[in-house]
Design an enzyme around this catalytic site. Structure first.
Site, PDB file in Angstrom:
ATOM      1  N   LYS A 144      -9.594   2.849   1.085  1.00 19.40           N
ATOM      2  CA  LYS A 144     -10.868   3.067   1.783  1.00 19.40           C
ATOM      3  C   LYS A 144     -11.245   4.548   1.872  1.00 19.40           C
ATOM      4  CE  LYS A 144     -12.158  -1.171   3.713  1.00 19.40           C
ATOM      5  NZ  LYS A 144     -10.942  -1.972   3.719  1.00 19.40           N
ATOM      6  N   SER A 196      -3.590  -2.783  -2.090  1.00 16.88           N
ATOM      7  CA  SER A 196      -4.726  -2.051  -1.514  1.00 16.88           C
ATOM      8  C   SER A 196      -4.414  -1.292  -0.238  1.00 16.88           C
ATOM      9  CB  SER A 196      -5.881  -3.014  -1.268  1.00 16.88           C
ATOM     10  OG  SER A 196      -5.440  -4.109  -0.469  1.00 16.88           O
TER      11      SER A 196
END
Ligand SMILES: *Cc1c(COP(=O)(O)O)cnc(C)c1O
Length: 333
Positions: free
Chosen positions: A56, A308
């Site tokens: 992110k 992720s």
């Protein structure tokens, strides 16, 4: 902000140049164990080693650097289940801007503390992502803060897409890429980058059975609300926004398939990541491994799967590794 409906390969290349030096270049490793399981070469993109512990930071940094100095001075605000908030807090602090992060009470305490430590102001509101978003809207309207949403924003999608460029640079022969899927910023960006360079590559979204808003919205052909349920993949929780502008259309056009994983399968994925690959990943980061181990990825290799994020409560992680955790967080089974 431009009105174009899609984020292009050019936007992603621009983002890549803009954020270079501000995000880490994460390793790509071959997995012999998963290759044996899948029958084709399997590579792990270790993006959970990214600064702040998730991809992110790419989108948040690109969004922040896209603001004018006057916009930056007004401060940025976001609703976040954790990793976006962390990333925005870090990116803001790196550029000398103030971040305010709004989140629901379902967000694990470790994530809240870490965001505060990064210098951001945290506001805890309601029990859903949508309620947290209402507080963001209020701060934008009343205090003039600049909203940086977690996924449905061109600069955020372009930033996440830089991961797609990195993947093809590291494994140019990739035929299938497995992408964790929630609001779809990661999947939309990665798919736009990879399909822009190599259109035949298959991009498969992976999410949990419990409250998969993007899957339900793809099936319905419009954004729909789903009940938010606690999951081991807590970073995949939350709706896609009833006014979704970009990610639903991009996921509809660019994803080849979406696979849903059970809590048990996600736990098995986390356990494999730790015991075999020697990696600590959170539930959302383990869905690609989970899908491979469950035998449900049928498309050809070489396969790249994105790990992720790694922002998991370490007590919960240990219980999962030991096989003693109830698979669904307490009080919700
Ligand atoms: C946010 C997040 C995702 C999902 O990304 P979207 O852009 O919302 O689809 C997956 N894994 C981790 C670790 C995340 O933080």
């Amino acid at each position: 902000m431009r009105a174009q409906p899609f984020v292009s390969l050019d936007d992603i290349r621009t983002a890549s140049t803009r954020i270079a030096g501000r995000v880490s270049q994460t390793p790509m490793v071959h997995s012999a164990a998963l290759e044996e399981q899948a029958g084709v070469a399997v590579y792990l993109k270790l993006e959970h080693h990214q600064t702040t512990g998730s991809f992110k930071l790419r989108g948040a940094t690109n969004a922040l650097l896209s603001l004018s100095p006057t916009e930056r001075a007004r401060g940025v605000v976001a609703a976040s289940t954790g990793n976006h908030g962390r990333a925005l807090a870090y990116a803001a602090q790196a550029e000398g801007a103030l971040a305010t992060i709004c989140m629901s009470r379902l967000v694990p305490e470790n994530k809240v503390l870490e965001i505060r430590r990064l210098g951001a102001e945290v506001r805890i509101v309601g029990t859903s992502q949508d309620e947290a978003q209402t507080e963001v809207d209020r701060l934008v309207a009343e205090k003039g803060m600049i909203m940086v949403p977690p996924f449905d924003h061109p600069a955020v999608i372009a930033g996440q897409g830089t991961l797609g460029l990195d993947i093809l640079e590291q494994v140019p022969e990739a035929e299938t890429v497995l992408v964790p899927l929630s609001g779809g910023g990661l999947a939309a960006g990665v798919a736009a980058a990879i399909k822009g360079l190599k259109p035949k590559t298959r991009i498969i979204g992976l999410t949990m059975e419990r409250g998969a808003a993007m899957k339900a919205s793809l099936d319905a052909g419009r954004p729909v609300l789903v009940e938010e349920l606690p999951s081991l993949a807590d970073s995949l929780g939350g709706g896609i926004g009833l006014d979704n502008a970009l990610t639903l259309a991009m996921c509809r056009d660019l994803l080849d398939d979406v696979i849903l994983l059970s809590e048990e399968e996600i736990a098995v994925g986390m356990r494999h990541a730790y015991a075999v690959e020697r990696e600590i990943v959170e539930g959302a980061g383990a869905v690609g491994i989970a899908a491979l181990l469950s035998g449900r990825v049928t498309s050809g290799g070489p396969i790249v799967t994105i790990l992720s994020g790694r922002n998991v409560d370490m007590i919960l992680h240990r219980r999962i590794i030991n096989g003693t955790a109830s698979l669904v967080p307490e009080g919700t089974a």
